[in-house]
Write a protein that holds these residues in place. Sequence first.
Motif, mmCIF file in Angstrom:
data_model
loop_
_atom_site.group_PDB
_atom_site.id
_atom_site.type_symbol
_atom_site.label_atom_id
_atom_site.label_comp_id
_atom_site.label_asym_id
_atom_site.label_seq_id
_atom_site.Cartn_x
_atom_site.Cartn_y
_atom_site.Cartn_z
ATOM 1 N N ARG A 177 0.859 -1.185 0.000
ATOM 2 C CA ARG A 177 0.000 0.000 0.000
ATOM 3 C C ARG A 177 0.894 1.233 0.000
ATOM 4 O O ARG A 177 1.845 1.315 0.784
ATOM 5 C CB ARG A 177 -0.900 0.040 1.253
ATOM 6 N N ASP A 229 -1.109 5.820 -4.214
ATOM 7 C CA ASP A 229 -2.283 5.097 -4.707
ATOM 8 C C ASP A 229 -3.524 5.401 -3.878
ATOM 9 O O ASP A 229 -4.644 5.239 -4.345
ATOM 10 C CB ASP A 229 -2.013 3.586 -4.664
ATOM 11 N N VAL A 262 -7.250 10.134 -6.472
ATOM 12 C CA VAL A 262 -6.717 9.307 -5.375
ATOM 13 C C VAL A 262 -7.859 8.892 -4.443
ATOM 14 O O VAL A 262 -8.522 9.746 -3.862
ATOM 15 C CB VAL A 262 -5.644 10.088 -4.575
ATOM 16 N N HIS A 271 -4.039 -1.513 -3.902
ATOM 17 C CA HIS A 271 -2.623 -1.841 -4.059
ATOM 18 C C HIS A 271 -2.203 -1.355 -5.451
ATOM 19 O O HIS A 271 -3.063 -1.027 -6.293
ATOM 20 C CB HIS A 271 -2.378 -3.339 -3.841
ATOM 21 N N PRO A 272 -0.892 -1.266 -5.734
ATOM 22 C CA PRO A 272 -0.445 -0.668 -7.017
ATOM 23 C C PRO A 272 -1.043 -1.317 -8.258
ATOM 24 O O PRO A 272 -1.182 -0.667 -9.294
ATOM 25 C CB PRO A 272 1.076 -0.858 -6.974
ATOM 26 N N VAL A 296 -4.460 0.346 -9.570
ATOM 27 C CA VAL A 296 -4.460 1.743 -10.035
ATOM 28 C C VAL A 296 -3.881 1.775 -11.445
ATOM 29 O O VAL A 296 -2.804 1.230 -11.695
ATOM 30 C CB VAL A 296 -3.613 2.633 -9.098
ATOM 31 N N ASN A 310 -1.938 3.449 -14.194
ATOM 32 C CA ASN A 310 -0.976 4.528 -14.431
ATOM 33 C C ASN A 310 -0.570 4.526 -15.896
ATOM 34 O O ASN A 310 -0.264 3.467 -16.455
ATOM 35 C CB ASN A 310 0.265 4.346 -13.548
ATOM 36 N N TYR A 348 7.069 2.575 -11.263
ATOM 37 C CA TYR A 348 5.749 2.242 -11.794
ATOM 38 C C TYR A 348 5.755 0.931 -12.579
ATOM 39 O O TYR A 348 4.724 0.300 -12.745
ATOM 40 C CB TYR A 348 5.244 3.369 -12.707
ATOM 41 N N GLY A 384 5.840 -0.423 -7.827
ATOM 42 C CA GLY A 384 5.022 -0.108 -6.653
ATOM 43 C C GLY A 384 5.822 0.431 -5.488
ATOM 44 O O GLY A 384 5.254 0.955 -4.539
#
Length: 744
Positions: free
Chosen positions: A42, A134, A162, A314-315, A318, A320, A368, A409
């Motif tokens: 996270r 995130d 966000v 968690h990454p 999301v 990106n 990322y 992440g």
Amino acid sequence: MTIFNLLRLTNIVKNSTKLNLQLETYSSYVKYAEHKALDKIRNIGISAHIDSGKTTLTERILFYTGRINQMHEVKGKDNVGAVMDSMELERQRGITIQSAATYTLWKDHNINIIDTPGHVDFTVEVERALRVLDGAVLVLCAVGGVQSQTLTVNRQMKRYNVPCLAFINKLDRLGANPERVLKQMRSKMNHNAAFIHLPIGLEKECQGIVDLIEEKAVYFDGDYGEKVRLDEIPQDKRTEAKERRHELIEHLSNVDETLGELFLEEKTPSITDIKQAIRRTALNRSFTPVLLGTALKNKGVQPLLDAVLDYLPHPGEVENTAILNEDKDGDGQNIILDPARDGKKPFVGLAFKLEMSKFGQLTYLRCYQGVLKRGDNIFNARTFKKVKISRLVRMHSNNMEEVNEVLAGDIFALFGVDCASGDTFVNDNKLNLSMESIHVPDPVVSMAIKPKNNKDRDNFSKAVARFTKEDPTFQFRYDSDNKETIVSGMGELHLEIYAQRMEREYNCPVELGKPKVAFRETLMSPCTFDYLHKKQSGGAGQFARVSGILEPLPPHQNTMLEFVDETVGTNVPKQFVPGVEKGFLDTCQKGYLSGHKISGVKFRLQDGAHHIVDSSELAFFLAAKGAVKDVFEDGAWQILEPIMFVEVVLPDEFHGAVLGQLNKRGGIITGTEGAEGWTTLYAEVPLNNMFGYAGELRSQTQGKGEFSMEYSRYSPCLPEVQEQLIRKYQEEMGLLPDQKKKKN
């Protein structure tokens, strides 16, 4: 023995073994945290209005997760201060100035945390933190509720999409009213929000919280609230708990289809159903769960940590994106980055914060995509420069912990990378990628600055170079008109903090003051001149005569100077004309009325005379200067001042008060616009009247108003302003009648 038991032991060992065990713990932390699965990570920020308890909350989180073995208060009696406030100034003032990063472990999850400042002057720190996170925890004070910076942070979260949890802190304070805060969240911030906790007592009677989802009372026992105890809901709270649980399900049903169907079928949703619905709706920002607690009194922090794991993304959840440019000039196309931690895709990272340390520039990055290992080469996608990674570190406030590799992440830091905030890094120089940069607000306050001692100029230059690179909202320029250096920032506190840092970190005391306004002097009506410059003192003399007209230029050209040669014949030889022009331009550098530059004037050279021996370019240069001085004594002159185009955005309720203040400052309203409870005022105001407006606007609008201004034009100033400027200049030059008498 698990890592958590090992970490807890650090609280009870004797002082002699404490340091060794802590060092062991740190290395275990690094090793244990390196290779987490994607869903066990996270990245969260803690944001709020100033003095809502963000840093105190972060201190509790670090303690309960075993990251630190002692808690300290932000402005405590022991003069230690919170871990995340590593700067001496932060500990003295009791405020956060720079965002600070750390990472910790909770229930087998790796949590990267960024603690951000609350003061509006340091808003760029919040901006760049939210850009790479995130999820976020929005902290609200149970007494203050939704305040000005809460609204700003809310807008920033919306800008970067966000997801957030709300944590109403300070239940122990006199006047705490979480219900009022919830109403403000719904009305002022338009959040679809509902309690998932209820308080068991408020103010001095604050004993614990009721978990509405699990339908249990939660108490926090032990010296530091470290023992979480579940119990039955107190009898006097059961009716309210039932009603609030129903309200929670109703708010969720409005935005979640799955729970909505159960609600319509009048089925009772299970605990899992409610938790999954909260997660789905929190991720798409259609619902905000509201948690309660008091960080200072050690209540409600562990349930908040559980909620971070349960409801924030968690990454991998999301999306990106980056722009893939086919060539250096192309617009490119958006591509979605792959957050898988297998290292099959090329590395992509974003530099979001720069900081100078004793080892050189420290660059904070978020990974990322892909994997980055110590010894790898990376390329700056903007400058195409290649950098070899010699050190990879993770930050725990101002402490660095070495790591061998970072995965998608992760948030980490590098040394020896020359870059700007917002630069994208890749490990393949053929990959021309760039990520969306960070929104940087324009500075609103400017001040003149100079070192108190001239010998400190080198240190002053180093400090300015460092601070302007670290903080894009802190800007520096040299005003050639007034021969002074100007710094600009987000507020007076912002500039004051940097002035103090120059003294502390660079041993360079500085003076801050109101910057001078670049006034101008101009001619009001045409005036003829005929000036003879003649000097004979043995040998070659000086002889030059110039005649013509000095006249004003049109208003739209009142910042310019013009020279025209209208001579016919050889009375003024052509080789001497540049000397006349230079003399005119040189005189205009400092006017005779107030000492400011002359502008908006046209010099028409029509005739003159020369001497075959005594004339020279210098003679005609001096003749032109004398001609302008003659016109000053004979002609009518006035002072011009810069007029700024000002745009003010404010809530409708403060419209009248702000309008009145702009009129007081000599502003002319040129237009207004309104939408969704906010008004935009457009006005033209003299720059000389705009000093101190930032603070005044904030106090008038409870910190909610914002303004920007840009140069519009020069315009004649009021007669009283002109008189003040002339008198001030005469005082400085010793030209007043009483000053002349004293001299005699």
